[in-house]
Write an enzyme that holds these catalytic residues in place. Structure first.
Site: not given
Ligand code: EPZ
Length: 430
Positions: A22-23, A127, A132, A315, A407
């Site tokens: 998915k990701n 969410c 996020r 995850d 999802r």
């Molecule tokens: C991706 O989300 C995945 N989703 C998530 O999978 C996964 O948990 C996550 O990466 C971490 O591996 C998809 O790929 C669609 P991040 P993403 O940006 O890109 C903070 C699932 O269950 N952050 O690496 O949103 C954020 O809040 C989902 O399949 C900022 O502060 O994750 C988090 O605490 C859930 N500012 C951390 O960084 C930003 O601009 C990591 O987020 C971006 C992120």
């Protein structure tokens, strides 16, 4: 709404096909916005999130045709193979009502801005698992010369003369920000270096597809990506990488039932620290010609801390917590990526789990058997955690609100039932 009903106690054995990730599929589909040529994606999973993103892309002007597995009677079930073509982007706005359903929609921002010189994308909002924010995405695009404003909950981005390559250093690892910036940089003028980039296999899969489209990207798989912008990209055919989170989730379900299953299509080399943690607890893995085999006879407690890849994946955190309730040892699970990713704990506790939270850490002590109970899914990976617990609990477990599960997991109950689980999906009674 549907729910899943499980009678616990059956051992899992046999084979399960692992689907496309998915990701990886979500950013890959957004990459179709970068070219006017058609892109054919194979091994796409049939998931709610894929349908939601497809609806958004159609709104931007992407034509989507299904190949193979044509569903009958016009159901909107996507086949495993889709061809996407953004001959032109007819609408540069991504509306709130679609983006709020699926936060990865923010990944249309970089491609549309790079292709059209402007984009208006709703902020995804938080969410269940955390606020996020997307500040790293926005700061990175500003570094590439975009003017970014926030207007009534929308990101309004402009780069009328195109994006300019630059160095972007991420203060901490972000999967989405790395993906958005990598896609935007492909069409920027000059060279972009993404420093402290995410290294997840889904990032590598996206880079491989972009390179097949004519992008110039070096350092794939490392924490520094160097992108030499090009004037345009062309189409390609790309097969989506196997879903390591589905494979890891299934491996934990097998271990919880002390079973023995071959995960067809699974990539052991993509499971990083999860394999080491599970092996330390007593789970056995064996590479096979078609994937890998997972089995377990006796399990002991282990400690994990979630980290960016190749660390233990956040995850899989909820799932290993459920697994650790089935050992007679003590385990510590620490969540360092998201601020609110322990919502499965109260539900597992209702089933008899002994879990104590201390800030970002959970201390799990094995109990001699969990008890089935009606429980409620709160988010995607929590749903899987409750199903793993239900597979081994005494009696009946009913997991409601499994739209969360749909999802990210395709036909999960069918895959588990085919390996001996007593599990079925049914409508929630009115
Ligand atoms: C991706 O989300 C995945 N989703 C998530 O999978 C996964 O948990 C996550 O990466 C971490 O591996 C998809 O790929 C669609 P991040 P993403 O940006 O890109 C903070 C699932 O269950 N952050 O690496 O949103 C954020 O809040 C989902 O399949 C900022 O502060 O994750 C988090 O605490 C859930 N500012 C951390 O960084 C930003 O601009 C990591 O987020 C971006 C992120």
């Amino acid at each position: 709404m549907d729910r899943i009903v499980i009678q616990g106690g059956n051992r899992l054995s046999g084979k399960i096909q692992v689907g496309g990730a998915k990701n990886a599929a979500l950013p890959l589909m957004c990459a179709s916005l970068l070219t006017s040529d058609p892109i054919t994606f194979q091994n796409l999973p049939r998931l709610a999130d894929i349908e939601t993103l497809a609806r958004l892309l159609v709104q931007h002007g992407v034509q989507i045709t299904m190949n193979g597995d044509q569903s009958s009677k016009g159901e909107s079930k996507y086949g495993r193979c889709l061809t996407l073509q953004a001959k032109e982007i007819t609408d540069t706005t991504a509306p709130y009502d679609l983006v709020r359903k699926m936060r990865a929609s923010i990944l249309v921002l970089g491609p549309i801005l790079a292709r059209c010189g402007e984009a208006r994308v709703s902020l995804p909002g938080g969410c269940a698992i955390g606020t996020r924010p997307v500040d790293l995405h926005l700061k990175g695009l500003e570094a590439l010369g975009a003017e970014i404003e926030l207007d009534q909950g929308y990101v309004v981005a402009k780069a009328p003369d195109g994006l300019i390559g630059a160095d972007v250093t991420f203060p901490f690892v972000s999967v989405g920000a790395t993906e958005n910036l990598m896609m935007a940089a492909c069409l920027a003028k000059g060279t972009t270096r993404l420093i402290n980039a995410a290294r997840e296999p889904e990032i590598t899969d996206l880079a491989d597809c972009l390179i097949a489209m004519g992008a110039k990207i070096e350092g794939v798989g490392s924490d520094t990506l160097i992108i030499e912008g090009v004037d345009s990209l062309h189409g390609c055919t790309h097969s989506v990488v196997a879903d390591r989170i589905e494979a890891g989730s299934l491996a934990m379900a097998v271990a919880a039932t002390r079973g023995d299953v071959e995960l067809i299509g699974g990539r052991l080399d993509h499971l990083g620290a999860a394999v080491e943690a599970l092996q330390k607890a007593g789970v056995e893995f064996e590479e096979t010609e078609d994937g890998f085999r997972v089995s377990c006879e006796a399990l002991s407690g282990t400690d994990v801390m979630t980290e960016p890849y190749p660390g233990f994946p956040t995850d899989l955190q909820a799932q290993i917590m459920a697994l650790m309730t089935t050992t007679d040892g003590a385990s510590m699970v620490t969540e360092t990526i998201f601020e609110n990713r322990f919502m499965h704990v109260p539900e597992l506790t209702r089933m008899g789990a002994n879990i104590n939270l201390h800030g970002r850490s959970a201390m799990i002590r094995g109990v001699d058997g969990m008890n089935g109970a009606p429980v409620m899914a709160t988010d995607l990976r929590a749903s899987m955690s409750l199903i793993i617990a239900g597979l081994v609990a005494k009696g009946e477990t009913i997991v409601s609100r499994i739209y969360h599960l749909d999802r990210g997991y395709e036909r999960l109950e069918e895959k588990l039932a085919a390996c001996g689980a007593n599990i079925r999906r049914e409508k929630e009674p009115d």
